[in-house]
Write an enzyme that holds these catalytic residues in place. Structure first.
Site, mmCIF file in Angstrom:
data_model
loop_
_atom_site.group_PDB
_atom_site.id
_atom_site.type_symbol
_atom_site.label_atom_id
_atom_site.label_comp_id
_atom_site.label_asym_id
_atom_site.label_seq_id
_atom_site.Cartn_x
_atom_site.Cartn_y
_atom_site.Cartn_z
ATOM 1 N N ASP A 67 0.960 -1.098 -0.206
ATOM 2 C CA ASP A 67 -0.135 -0.113 -0.007
ATOM 3 C C ASP A 67 0.936 1.287 0.146
ATOM 4 O O ASP A 67 1.888 1.364 0.797
ATOM 5 C CB ASP A 67 -0.880 0.014 1.166
ATOM 6 C CG ASP A 67 -2.291 -1.094 1.137
ATOM 7 O OD1 ASP A 67 -2.195 -1.621 -0.131
ATOM 8 O OD2 ASP A 67 -3.033 -0.727 1.795
ATOM 9 N N HIS B 9 3.305 -2.249 4.157
ATOM 10 C CA HIS B 9 3.419 -0.835 3.932
ATOM 11 C C HIS B 9 4.883 -0.459 3.309
ATOM 12 O O HIS B 9 5.673 -0.749 3.852
ATOM 13 C CB HIS B 9 2.889 0.006 4.717
ATOM 14 C CG HIS B 9 1.502 -0.385 5.054
ATOM 15 N ND1 HIS B 9 0.783 -1.249 5.920
ATOM 16 C CD2 HIS B 9 0.254 0.435 4.704
ATOM 17 C CE1 HIS B 9 -0.267 -0.942 5.809
ATOM 18 N NE2 HIS B 9 -0.908 -0.001 5.181
#
Length: 267
Positions: free
Chosen positions: A86, A235
């Site tokens: 992400d 992430h």
């Protein structure tokens, strides 16, 4: 005799009320043309299992995802791993991650926002050039159920989709909801737009850049939770992820797993 008749009438009335209530609830979740209207927020979660087994999911959540062609975990009998990142903003590690993916010949998907595209367009170009997937993480990163009309949901995705198409000639096909929040109404809208909603079967507390816990912690969390069909959410803002990624890829392969693109996803 009168008491018995009254009792029967009460029971019949109660049954009728329950029936009417159930019919009303059933109708309240769809319109007359079959479009879901249930916009109740679902917050994605799972329960991890030991021994590299697939995690447990809330069945009511997965039923909604399955109904609208969402994915969250792959085939339990195939040792495939799907790597996803992400990208809410750039923190200086994505190029390092891309270097490692290139060196190790591993495909990945990067879910970007409008802000990321605005500030890091050169990295998005590199992601595309190197054969990875660029996914839609919305233009402004709202909770999707908060967008309570079809038009608002479509605009949030289309705004980013159009920018990416105009800039790179690249068609987005995969979507990840911010904060892992969705609803039946939003999934139906997004599915009708041609998107596949991608959730995950593993994530950990890597997103807090002020609380990175070191590469051994990251390595332990990831490797202990690898399982057949794993969709890994990492992430890219995490320095621990960037620093441990190559070692983790090697170890996962040593465990007998193959890295696959979402384009090759198997349920």
């Amino acid at each position: 005799m009168k008491k018995k008749t009254v009792l029967i009438l009460i029971i019949v009335s109660l049954i009728s009320l329950i029936y009417i209530h159930n019919i009303y609830n059933k109708k309240s979740s769809v319109t007359t043309n079959g479009t879901p209207t249930n916009n109740k927020k679902i917050a994605w979660g799972l329960k991890r299992e030991n021994n590299n087994l697939q995690p447990q999911f809330n069945k009511s959540d997965t039923d909604v995802l399955d109904k609208y062609n969402g994915i969250y975990v792959g085939n339990k009998d195939k040792k495939y791993v799907y790597l996803t990142f992400d990208e809410g903003y750039e923190n200086g590690y994505t190029n390092q991650i891309l270097d490692i993916l290139k060196k190790c010949n591993v495909p990945a998907a990067f879910f970007i926002t409008g802000d990321y595209l605005k500030t890091s367009g050169d990295i998005v170009q590199r992601i595309i050039n190197e054969g990875h997937i660029v996914g839609n993480h919305t233009n402004s990163h709202p909770s999707i159920p908060s967008l309570n009309t079809k038009e608002k949901i479509e605009n949030e995705l289309k705004n980013l989709e159009n920018k990416v198409m105009d800039k790179y000639g690249y068609q987005m096909k995969y979507f990840r909801p911010p904060m892992g929040e969705f609803s039946e109404y939003s999934l139906n809208t997004i599915n009708n737009m041609g998107y596949t909603t991608v959730m995950w079967s593993f994530a950990y507390d890597d997103w807090n850049v002020n609380n990175q816990k070191g590469i051994e912690y990251a390595k332990d969390k990831i490797l202990k939770n690898i399982h057949p069909g794993a969709i890994l959410l990492l992430h890219a803002v995490s320095k621990d992820n960037a620093n441990v990624l190559e070692e983790v890829i090697i170890e996962i392969r040593n465990m007998g797993y193959e890295f696959k693109s979402l384009e090759e996803f198997e349920k």
